[in-house]
Enzyme design. Sequence first.
Site, PDB file in Angstrom:
ATOM      1  N   SER A 291      -1.834   2.420  -3.370  1.00 22.23           N
ATOM      2  CA  SER A 291      -1.669   2.701  -1.948  1.00 22.23           C
ATOM      3  C   SER A 291      -2.641   1.879  -1.107  1.00 22.23           C
ATOM      4  CB  SER A 291      -1.838   4.209  -1.720  1.00 22.23           C
ATOM      5  OG  SER A 291      -1.520   4.588  -0.421  1.00 22.23           O
ATOM      6  N   ASP A 302      -4.861 -12.515  -0.428  1.00 23.77           N
ATOM      7  CA  ASP A 302      -3.979 -13.453   0.268  1.00 23.77           C
ATOM      8  C   ASP A 302      -4.730 -14.361   1.233  1.00 23.77           C
ATOM      9  OD1 ASP A 302      -1.821 -12.512  -1.085  1.00 23.77           O
ATOM     10  OD2 ASP A 302      -0.874 -11.495   0.607  1.00 23.77           O
ATOM     11  N   LYS A 316       2.049   1.551  -5.546  1.00 27.52           N
ATOM     12  CA  LYS A 316       2.537   2.573  -4.609  1.00 27.52           C
ATOM     13  C   LYS A 316       2.593   1.915  -3.234  1.00 27.52           C
ATOM     14  CE  LYS A 316       2.326   6.385  -1.870  1.00 27.52           C
ATOM     15  NZ  LYS A 316       2.033   6.432  -0.406  1.00 27.52           N
TER      16      LYS A 316
END
Length: 559
Positions: A291, A302, A316
Site C-alpha cells: 500500500s 522512479d 496492494k
Amino acid sequence: MRRSRKRMITMVAVAATVVVSGGWVVQETGFGPEIGRGIFEAVRLNVARNYVEPIGGDELYDMAIDGLLRELGDPYAAFIRPEDQRSALLTNNYGGVGMRIIAHDDGIVVLEVLPNSPSSRLDMRRLDLITAVDGRSTAGWTQEEAIDALRGPSGESVQVTVRRAGEPVALERSILRDDVHILAVESLLLSDGVGYARLATFSQASRRELEAAVTDLIAAGATSLILDFRWNQGGILREAVEIADLFLDRGESVVDTRARDPRDSQSFAAPGADRYPGLPIVVLVNGWSASASEIVAGALQDHDRALVLGTRTFGKGVMQSVFQLDGGNYLRLTTGTWFTPSGRSIHRKRDDEGSHSFGLGSEDFDAAVAEAVGWGGIEPPGGVSGTPGDTTDVPMYRTDAGRPVYGGGGIVPDVIVYADTSTLRERELSERLREEDVRLPDLALRYAIGLALVGDLPELDDAVTPSVRQGFDRYVESASDGTIDASDLDLARDPIDGLLAREIARVSGGEVASLRVAVERSAEVREARNLLSQSSTPEALLALGAAAGDFTGIEGEGR
C-alpha cells in the site's frame, strides 16, 4: 378477450414466481430497484418474525451490510462502526496509561514507559512489577486481562500497586488515563555513520515523526540513510505523499490514482523541495511491504532518488476512500488503482498464483506478519514474496534517468536481497512449534523477564552464554509440558540465539536496544550498509545498484 385475460394471468403468475425466486433475477429482467428494495424488506421481515432464533432488527441490518460488502469480493471494503474506528482510521492513539507490558506469573511486568505519557509523569519504570490493579491481584492474568484492565477512557484513573527492585515496600500509584500516541518511527545511528529509520505504519503524524527522526540522525552524524519499510502494511495516502515529499523536488509526481470515472482520477505531486538533497538513501522492502509503503518506494525509485533493496513487495495497489455515514459510522470502499510516476500499476492480482490469496489486513495476514516479526524478520515458510527476483516477461519501464524498472504488480527492487530465510531444519522446528501451539518469541521474552526479576540478566555484549541457552531449553521444555525439548531447539540454534539476544536487550535496554540487535543481524541491512559505505552521492549508489542487478524484461507502456 378470454385468451388475453388468460395470457395476462399467466404472465402475472410467472412474474410472481420470479419475485419469489429472488430479487437479483427481478432486477435483471427490468423491474427496477424498487422491486429489489421491496423483496429485501420482505426477506428481512420474514427473518425477523419467523427465524428459529430471534434476531434483533439492528443486528439484521448489520448482517445485511456485512454480507453486501463481502459479496463484492473486495477484502478491503468495510463498514466501520464507532467502536472500531480507533484502529480502522489509523490514528495510532488509544486511551490508556502509556506502558508496554506483559503478563507474567507474579503480575504485570512493565517493559517500556512511553515518553510524555501518564505513566512517565508518575515515574513508572521498566521492570516495575504491577501486583494489583484497582485492588485486584494480577498474578496469573492473561495478556488480554492485563491490557483490558489498564486501558480505558481518557480522564478515568486506575490504581496500581507496584513492586520495584530496591524498594522495601510496595508503591501505590493512581494513574490518570489519557490519549496515548504510539510513535510510528524507530531510529538508530549505526556505527558506520549510516542512519536507520524504520516506519511501522503510515498513520496520522507519521510524516512529522519521520522528518524529526531523519533530521536528528543527520545532526548526530549520519551521512546516509536506510529507510526500512519491511513489514509496513501501509496506511493513509496523504501521509505517503507527504513522506515522499521529504525526499523529492517540488512538482515531482508521487502517485496517480485512476478511478472508474475518469473525473475522479487524481495525480499527487510533491509540494515542497527535497529536505535532504544529496543524501544517499536505501529503501528496504519485502513481500509484506504494501500500500502506502509501495507508493513511496515506487516514487523514490522512479525519480532515481533512492535505491530500493529487498524482495518484491505485496502489490496492494488499490485505493480506499472513507465515506462518513449517519450514526458515527464510516464506509471504506475501493475506488481507484494506484500507478507509480513511470506508469507501473502497483496492484498485483493474486488469484492466478494459486496461493497467497489472503487480503492485506486479514487475520491470516496479520498473524503471518506477527510470526515473522517475532522471529526478528525471518521469512516464514510460505511467505508472500513469490518469485521476487524474476522479471522475465514482465513490463519494463524507465526512471527519470533511464534506468529499467519492472511492472507486474508490487515494486521490484533494484537489488534483490533475501532475508535470512529458514533452513529445512528450522522449518521443521517451526512446524513442530505450530503443532504444539508453542510461541517461542513469547517464551523468550518471558524467560528474559524471569532472569531480570531474579537479577541474573546477562550483559548485552555477551547475552547468549551457554548457561543462558541451557536455561532457556529447560524453560521451553517446562512451558511446553515436555513436547519441545533441547533436541528440537537444536534444529534452529542461530535464529533462537538471535531471538534470545533481542529479548534480553529489550528487557535490559528497552525497544531501541532490541531494535539494534535485530538490525545488526539483518541480511538486508548488512547489504544496504555495504553499498552505502561505497557511495558518497545518490548517483554513485544507483550506479552500484545497477552493477548488482541483472534483470530481463519487456518494454512496457511507461516513459
